[in-house]
Design a protein around this motif. Sequence first.
Motif, PDB file in Angstrom:
ATOM      1  N   ALA A  59       0.828  -1.199   0.000  1.00  0.00           N
ATOM      2  CA  ALA A  59       0.000   0.000   0.000  1.00  0.00           C
ATOM      3  C   ALA A  59       0.869   1.259   0.000  1.00  0.00           C
ATOM      4  O   ALA A  59       0.617   2.195  -0.760  1.00  0.00           O
ATOM      5  CB  ALA A  59      -0.940   0.000   1.204  1.00  0.00           C
ATOM      6  N   SER A  60       1.921   1.271   0.838  1.00  0.00           N
ATOM      7  CA  SER A  60       2.783   2.458   0.897  1.00  0.00           C
ATOM      8  C   SER A  60       3.444   2.700  -0.459  1.00  0.00           C
ATOM      9  O   SER A  60       3.556   3.844  -0.912  1.00  0.00           O
ATOM     10  CB  SER A  60       3.876   2.282   1.945  1.00  0.00           C
ATOM     11  OG  SER A  60       3.303   1.934   3.167  1.00  0.00           O
ATOM     12  N   ALA A  64       2.802   6.037  -2.786  1.00  0.00           N
ATOM     13  CA  ALA A  64       3.916   6.915  -3.148  1.00  0.00           C
ATOM     14  C   ALA A  64       3.858   7.271  -4.636  1.00  0.00           C
ATOM     15  O   ALA A  64       4.307   8.341  -5.054  1.00  0.00           O
ATOM     16  CB  ALA A  64       5.239   6.250  -2.808  1.00  0.00           C
ATOM     17  N   PHE A  65       3.272   6.363  -5.439  1.00  0.00           N
ATOM     18  CA  PHE A  65       3.201   6.603  -6.878  1.00  0.00           C
ATOM     19  C   PHE A  65       1.794   6.978  -7.344  1.00  0.00           C
ATOM     20  O   PHE A  65       1.523   7.006  -8.546  1.00  0.00           O
ATOM     21  CB  PHE A  65       3.692   5.373  -7.644  1.00  0.00           C
ATOM     22  CG  PHE A  65       5.183   5.204  -7.565  1.00  0.00           C
ATOM     23  CD1 PHE A  65       6.011   5.905  -8.428  1.00  0.00           C
ATOM     24  CD2 PHE A  65       5.756   4.379  -6.612  1.00  0.00           C
ATOM     25  CE1 PHE A  65       7.388   5.777  -8.344  1.00  0.00           C
ATOM     26  CE2 PHE A  65       7.136   4.249  -6.515  1.00  0.00           C
ATOM     27  CZ  PHE A  65       7.951   4.952  -7.388  1.00  0.00           C
ATOM     28  N   LEU A  66       0.917   7.273  -6.390  1.00  0.00           N
ATOM     29  CA  LEU A  66      -0.489   7.554  -6.738  1.00  0.00           C
ATOM     30  C   LEU A  66      -0.621   8.602  -7.837  1.00  0.00           C
ATOM     31  O   LEU A  66      -1.337   8.411  -8.817  1.00  0.00           O
ATOM     32  CB  LEU A  66      -1.225   8.006  -5.464  1.00  0.00           C
ATOM     33  CG  LEU A  66      -2.717   8.247  -5.555  1.00  0.00           C
ATOM     34  CD1 LEU A  66      -3.431   6.976  -5.963  1.00  0.00           C
ATOM     35  CD2 LEU A  66      -3.260   8.691  -4.206  1.00  0.00           C
ATOM     36  N   THR A  67       0.110   9.711  -7.690  1.00  0.00           N
ATOM     37  CA  THR A  67       0.011  10.791  -8.680  1.00  0.00           C
ATOM     38  C   THR A  67       0.422  10.314 -10.070  1.00  0.00           C
ATOM     39  O   THR A  67      -0.210  10.666 -11.067  1.00  0.00           O
ATOM     40  CB  THR A  67       0.905  11.976  -8.267  1.00  0.00           C
ATOM     41  OG1 THR A  67       0.545  12.375  -6.956  1.00  0.00           O
ATOM     42  CG2 THR A  67       0.728  13.149  -9.202  1.00  0.00           C
ATOM     43  N   LEU A  68       1.468   9.492 -10.120  1.00  0.00           N
ATOM     44  CA  LEU A  68       1.953   8.994 -11.415  1.00  0.00           C
ATOM     45  C   LEU A  68       0.838   8.304 -12.194  1.00  0.00           C
ATOM     46  O   LEU A  68       0.725   8.463 -13.409  1.00  0.00           O
ATOM     47  CB  LEU A  68       3.106   8.014 -11.169  1.00  0.00           C
ATOM     48  CG  LEU A  68       3.640   7.274 -12.393  1.00  0.00           C
ATOM     49  CD1 LEU A  68       4.340   8.232 -13.342  1.00  0.00           C
ATOM     50  CD2 LEU A  68       4.592   6.165 -11.982  1.00  0.00           C
ATOM     51  N   PHE A  69      -0.013   7.552 -11.460  1.00  0.00           N
ATOM     52  CA  PHE A  69      -1.033   6.762 -12.139  1.00  0.00           C
ATOM     53  C   PHE A  69      -2.135   7.598 -12.764  1.00  0.00           C
ATOM     54  O   PHE A  69      -2.849   7.126 -13.633  1.00  0.00           O
ATOM     55  CB  PHE A  69      -1.637   5.727 -11.179  1.00  0.00           C
ATOM     56  CG  PHE A  69      -0.619   4.774 -10.610  1.00  0.00           C
ATOM     57  CD1 PHE A  69       0.382   4.262 -11.430  1.00  0.00           C
ATOM     58  CD2 PHE A  69      -0.649   4.406  -9.282  1.00  0.00           C
ATOM     59  CE1 PHE A  69       1.332   3.396 -10.923  1.00  0.00           C
ATOM     60  CE2 PHE A  69       0.298   3.537  -8.757  1.00  0.00           C
ATOM     61  CZ  PHE A  69       1.291   3.033  -9.587  1.00  0.00           C
TER      62      PHE A  69
ATOM     63  N   PHE B  19       8.346  11.997 -13.393  1.00  0.00           N
ATOM     64  CA  PHE B  19       7.615  12.042 -12.135  1.00  0.00           C
ATOM     65  C   PHE B  19       8.564  11.927 -10.938  1.00  0.00           C
ATOM     66  O   PHE B  19       8.484  12.717  -9.997  1.00  0.00           O
ATOM     67  CB  PHE B  19       6.562  10.929 -12.080  1.00  0.00           C
ATOM     68  CG  PHE B  19       5.954  10.749 -10.714  1.00  0.00           C
ATOM     69  CD1 PHE B  19       4.997  11.645 -10.246  1.00  0.00           C
ATOM     70  CD2 PHE B  19       6.357   9.710  -9.883  1.00  0.00           C
ATOM     71  CE1 PHE B  19       4.459  11.508  -8.989  1.00  0.00           C
ATOM     72  CE2 PHE B  19       5.821   9.564  -8.619  1.00  0.00           C
ATOM     73  CZ  PHE B  19       4.863  10.460  -8.167  1.00  0.00           C
ATOM     74  N   VAL B  20       9.479  10.963 -10.999  1.00  0.00           N
ATOM     75  CA  VAL B  20      10.383  10.742  -9.864  1.00  0.00           C
ATOM     76  C   VAL B  20      11.235  11.986  -9.602  1.00  0.00           C
ATOM     77  O   VAL B  20      11.364  12.438  -8.462  1.00  0.00           O
ATOM     78  CB  VAL B  20      11.275   9.494 -10.113  1.00  0.00           C
ATOM     79  CG1 VAL B  20      12.370   9.396  -9.062  1.00  0.00           C
ATOM     80  CG2 VAL B  20      10.415   8.233 -10.080  1.00  0.00           C
ATOM     81  N   LEU B  21      11.763  12.572 -10.672  1.00  0.00           N
ATOM     82  CA  LEU B  21      12.613  13.759 -10.514  1.00  0.00           C
ATOM     83  C   LEU B  21      11.827  14.944  -9.957  1.00  0.00           C
ATOM     84  O   LEU B  21      12.223  15.588  -8.990  1.00  0.00           O
ATOM     85  CB  LEU B  21      13.233  14.151 -11.866  1.00  0.00           C
ATOM     86  CG  LEU B  21      14.322  13.223 -12.406  1.00  0.00           C
ATOM     87  CD1 LEU B  21      14.786  13.676 -13.774  1.00  0.00           C
ATOM     88  CD2 LEU B  21      15.494  13.177 -11.424  1.00  0.00           C
ATOM     89  N   VAL B  73      -6.312   3.482  -5.534  1.00  0.00           N
ATOM     90  CA  VAL B  73      -7.386   4.044  -4.711  1.00  0.00           C
ATOM     91  C   VAL B  73      -7.727   3.081  -3.576  1.00  0.00           C
ATOM     92  O   VAL B  73      -7.926   3.491  -2.438  1.00  0.00           O
ATOM     93  CB  VAL B  73      -8.633   4.362  -5.580  1.00  0.00           C
ATOM     94  CG1 VAL B  73      -9.846   4.654  -4.708  1.00  0.00           C
ATOM     95  CG2 VAL B  73      -8.344   5.542  -6.492  1.00  0.00           C
ATOM     96  N   VAL B  74      -7.751   1.773  -3.873  1.00  0.00           N
ATOM     97  CA  VAL B  74      -8.021   0.771  -2.832  1.00  0.00           C
ATOM     98  C   VAL B  74      -6.977   0.890  -1.710  1.00  0.00           C
ATOM     99  O   VAL B  74      -7.298   0.763  -0.527  1.00  0.00           O
ATOM    100  CB  VAL B  74      -8.009  -0.660  -3.430  1.00  0.00           C
ATOM    101  CG1 VAL B  74      -8.173  -1.703  -2.326  1.00  0.00           C
ATOM    102  CG2 VAL B  74      -9.101  -0.816  -4.465  1.00  0.00           C
ATOM    103  N   ALA B  75      -5.727   1.177  -2.087  1.00  0.00           N
ATOM    104  CA  ALA B  75      -4.648   1.280  -1.099  1.00  0.00           C
ATOM    105  C   ALA B  75      -4.866   2.411  -0.098  1.00  0.00           C
ATOM    106  O   ALA B  75      -4.272   2.414   0.981  1.00  0.00           O
ATOM    107  CB  ALA B  75      -3.303   1.461  -1.807  1.00  0.00           C
ATOM    108  N   LEU B  76      -5.754   3.372  -0.421  1.00  0.00           N
ATOM    109  CA  LEU B  76      -6.062   4.456   0.526  1.00  0.00           C
ATOM    110  C   LEU B  76      -6.697   3.916   1.809  1.00  0.00           C
ATOM    111  O   LEU B  76      -6.749   4.621   2.825  1.00  0.00           O
ATOM    112  CB  LEU B  76      -7.003   5.483  -0.114  1.00  0.00           C
ATOM    113  CG  LEU B  76      -6.409   6.402  -1.191  1.00  0.00           C
ATOM    114  CD1 LEU B  76      -7.509   7.161  -1.915  1.00  0.00           C
ATOM    115  CD2 LEU B  76      -5.437   7.392  -0.556  1.00  0.00           C
TER     116      LEU B  76
END
Lengths: 137, 230
Positions: A59-60, A64-69, B19-21, B73-76
């Motif tokens: 989940a973490s 952490a990549f939520l925005t990317l998706f 995105f990472v940068l 979203v489920v991970a929220l």
Amino acid sequence: MDIIRTIAQIGIIILFYLVGEYIVSITGIIIPGSIVGLVLLWLSLYFKILNVKFIQKGASFMLAFLTLFFIPSTVAVINYPELLTVSGGLLILAVIISTILALVITGKVSRIIEEKEKQKKEGEHVTASSAKSIYHK
Amino acid sequence: MLPQVLLSLFIISSTVLLFVLLNKLYLKIGNPFLLPILTVTCITVAVLLIFNIPYETYMEGGQWLSKMLGPAVVALAFPLYNQRDIIFKYKYSIIISIIVAMLAGLISVVAFLLLFGSSKAFIYTSLPKSLTTPVAMQVSDLIGGIPPLTVVLVMVAGFTGAILGPVLFKVFKIDTAISRGVAMGSASHGVGLTKLKEYSEEDLSIGSLSMGLSAVVGAFIIPLISFYFI
């Protein structure tokens, strides 16, 4: 080993997502399947059906990549130049005013409830102490 | 076939890298205008426009990232589970306020758009504006809104809170962690939360809890309202 664990945990989360989508498709309820999956996962954690250890790494990682998706879907704004027209401007204006109203009304209502609860607690405190003083007499 | 696979891989890896940068940059500076959703989106749109690449070509790779949105979203559920003690501690004020925020936001935005004579598609697009972006997109898609435009409006709602929130709190004497947190979390989601950090830890945790709960509440209420009342 950590990578394998994270991938397996993401698998568990995807499973909850698929169950959520399945429930939406058979019942025809109008809620995103992902939200049904979220509620199911929360309930499973809360009622200790699933230990939080089995999803926390996965989940973490996903959060952490939520925005990317959602970036690819956001880029689709390129296909909607009408946002730069008058009706697009009015749409944005309506959202600004509505957000201001929501902030103020919500903050005020919450403040009033908080004050009421505090008074209630203080009231209880007063009756408790006066009961005590009667007892002392 | 092979060139298409390579194209997809190239699009995915360059989006991830960008995105990472830019996420690193945002975490270092912490200004809401540097949020990766703004910076990555703007740069990608600019690149597509400059090189005249159609959105559909970009989506050859982009669709694979989009497929992960639902599971994310489920991970929220994980942070919402961690915050369960706060939920029960402040249950009445938080739940009542979230519903009040939802109704105030929905009624006012619909009223203004009807007044302005906006199209139905725009009204549907605007309804999920106060929810956190991934949920807002899924709700918008479900009720017949335009998801990418919803994201723009979600950002507008977020920045309205982050910029005007502190002034409004001062003027209207909204001066406790609970009232600030609930108002910001349920009206201006994650972007608003960046401002709550400046008040206290408690403001922030109540804010993020309110954001999560109002996303769930909104995902149930907004489709109902859009199907039965508009």
